[in-house]
Write an enzyme that holds these catalytic residues in place. Structure first.
Site, short mmCIF file in Angstrom:
data_model
loop_
_atom_site.label_atom_id
_atom_site.label_comp_id
_atom_site.label_asym_id
_atom_site.label_seq_id
_atom_site.Cartn_x
_atom_site.Cartn_y
_atom_site.Cartn_z
N ALA A 45 23.55 72.58 31.20
CA ALA A 45 23.12 71.69 30.43
C ALA A 45 23.09 72.37 29.11
CB ALA A 45 23.45 70.65 30.76
N SER A 56 29.71 74.31 26.36
CA SER A 56 29.61 74.28 24.62
C SER A 56 29.26 75.51 24.64
CB SER A 56 28.57 72.64 24.21
OG SER A 56 28.41 72.33 24.99
N GLY A 75 24.72 69.63 25.53
CA GLY A 75 24.92 70.21 24.29
C GLY A 75 24.76 70.26 23.02
N LYS A 110 31.19 67.24 40.72
CA LYS A 110 30.31 67.10 39.99
C LYS A 110 29.87 65.19 39.31
CE LYS A 110 28.02 68.85 35.07
NZ LYS A 110 28.63 69.05 34.23
#
Length: 267
Positions: A190, A213, A164, A103
Site C-alpha cells: 500500500a 493502484s 491508494g 491476505k
C-alpha cells in the site's frame, strides 16, 4: 529474478518478488496483460470479485487462465470489519478457488482505511491454525509484526503509506525496525506510486512489494507493470550486492598520488 533467489511463503516458492492487486483496472484484458508483463506469480483478489452470477464483475474466470500459467491466487478479505467476518470470507474464498493463501485485510473506517491491529491479530491467529498461508496487511508496527509471526503468519505486509494514496515510503524508520527483528518475509503493501519507491523498499531488505493502484491507475498500466518488475529486480540485486556505507562527509574516490608531484619529489 534469478532462480537461486526464491521467495518462500509457507510451502510455496516464488521467483518474482512483485505481487499484484487486481482492483481499479479499466478492464479485465488490461489487468491480465499487466499481470503477465509484470512476471508476478502471486495476485490478490477480493472475495466479492468471485461472482459468476455477474460475469461483468467476475474475476474467477479470467484469473483461471493465469493459474494455468503458474500464477497463484491470494483471496483477500477486503470489506471485512471484524475478525469474524474476515475468517468467514477466508473460508468461502478457499472453497471457491482452492487457494490456501489469504491476505487478511480488515479496515473498518472508510475515511482512512487503516488496518485494525486487534481484529487482524485475532483473524490471523485462527486462520494460521487452520493451515492457511496467512499474509496480513498491517500498520507499520514492529510489535504487531512480531506477534503475527509468532502465531504462524507466512509473512507480514506493513503499509508504506495510506492505501491508494501514492505517498510512497512514509514508514521507512518503522520498516527498518520490522526488518531487523522479523523471521518471516516483510512485504510492503500500500501507498507506493513509483517504481523507484518499490526499488527503495527492496534496497531496505524487504522481501517483496504488493502494488495495485500505481499500476492500475497509470496512463499505460501494462508498461508500468513492466517498469515495477524491473525496479523490484534492481532493488533486490542492490540489497544482495551490499550498499556502500554512508559517510559523514565527502570522501575522495581517487586519493592524491605521486604522479601529481614534480620530478624528483621537489615542489
Amino acid at each position: 529474478m534469478t532462480a537461486n533467489d526464491p521467495l518462500t511463503l509457507g510451502d510455496v516458492t516464488l521467483h518474482s518478488r512483485l505481487i499484484l492487486g487486481t482492483g481499479k483496472f479499466s478492464d479485465r484484458e488490461t489487468m491480465i496483460e499487466a499481470i503477465r508483463r509484470s512476471g508476478a506469480e502471486l495476485v490478490t483478489v477480493a472475495l466479492r470479485r468471485f461472482n459468476p452470477a455477474r460475469p461483468r464483475d467476475d474475476l474467477a474466470g479470467p484469473l483461471q487462465s493465469l493459474r494455468q500459467d503458474g500464477v497463484h491466487i491470494m483471496p483477500n478479505t477486503s470489506g471485512a470489519q471484524t475478525a469474524k467476518e474476515a475468517i468467514t470470507a477466508a473460508h468461502i474464498a478457499r472453497e471457491l478457488c482452492g487457494s490456501r493463501f489469504v491476505k487478511v485485510e480488515i479496515h473498518p473506517n472508510p475515511h482512512h482505511l487503516m488496518p485494525d491491529p486487534i481484529e487482524t491479530y485475532e483473524a490471523c491467529r485462527v486462520l494460521a491454525a487452520e493451515d492457511f498461508i496467512v499474509m496480513p496487511y498491517i500498520p507499520a508496527d514492529p510489535v504487531l509484526a512480531k506477534r503475527l509471526e509468532d502465531v504462524g503468519c507466512a509473512s507480514v505486509m506493513p503499509l508504506g503509506s495510506a492505501i491508494g494514496s501514492g505517498h510512497g515510503l512514509a514508514t521507512v524508520e518503522m520498516l527498518r525496525l520490522i526488518l531487523r527483528d522479523s523471521g518471516v518475509p516483510v512485504i510492503v503493501d500500500a501507498g507506493l506510486r513509483t517504481p523507484s519507491e518499490a526499488a527503495g523498499a527492496m534496497e531496505l531488505g524487504c522481501a517483496g512489494v504488493l502494488v495495485n493502484s500505481a499500476i492500475a491507475a497509470a496512463g499505460q498500466p501494462v508498461r508500468m507493470a513492466a517498469a515495477f518488475a524491473a525496479a523490484v529486480a534492481a532493488g533486490r540485486e542492490a540489497y544482495l550486492g551490499g550498499l556502500m556505507p554512508m559517510a559523514d562527509g565527502a570522501v575522495a574516490t581517487s586519493p592524491l598520488t605521486a604522479f601529481l608531484e614534480p620530478a624528483g619529489g621537489v615542489r
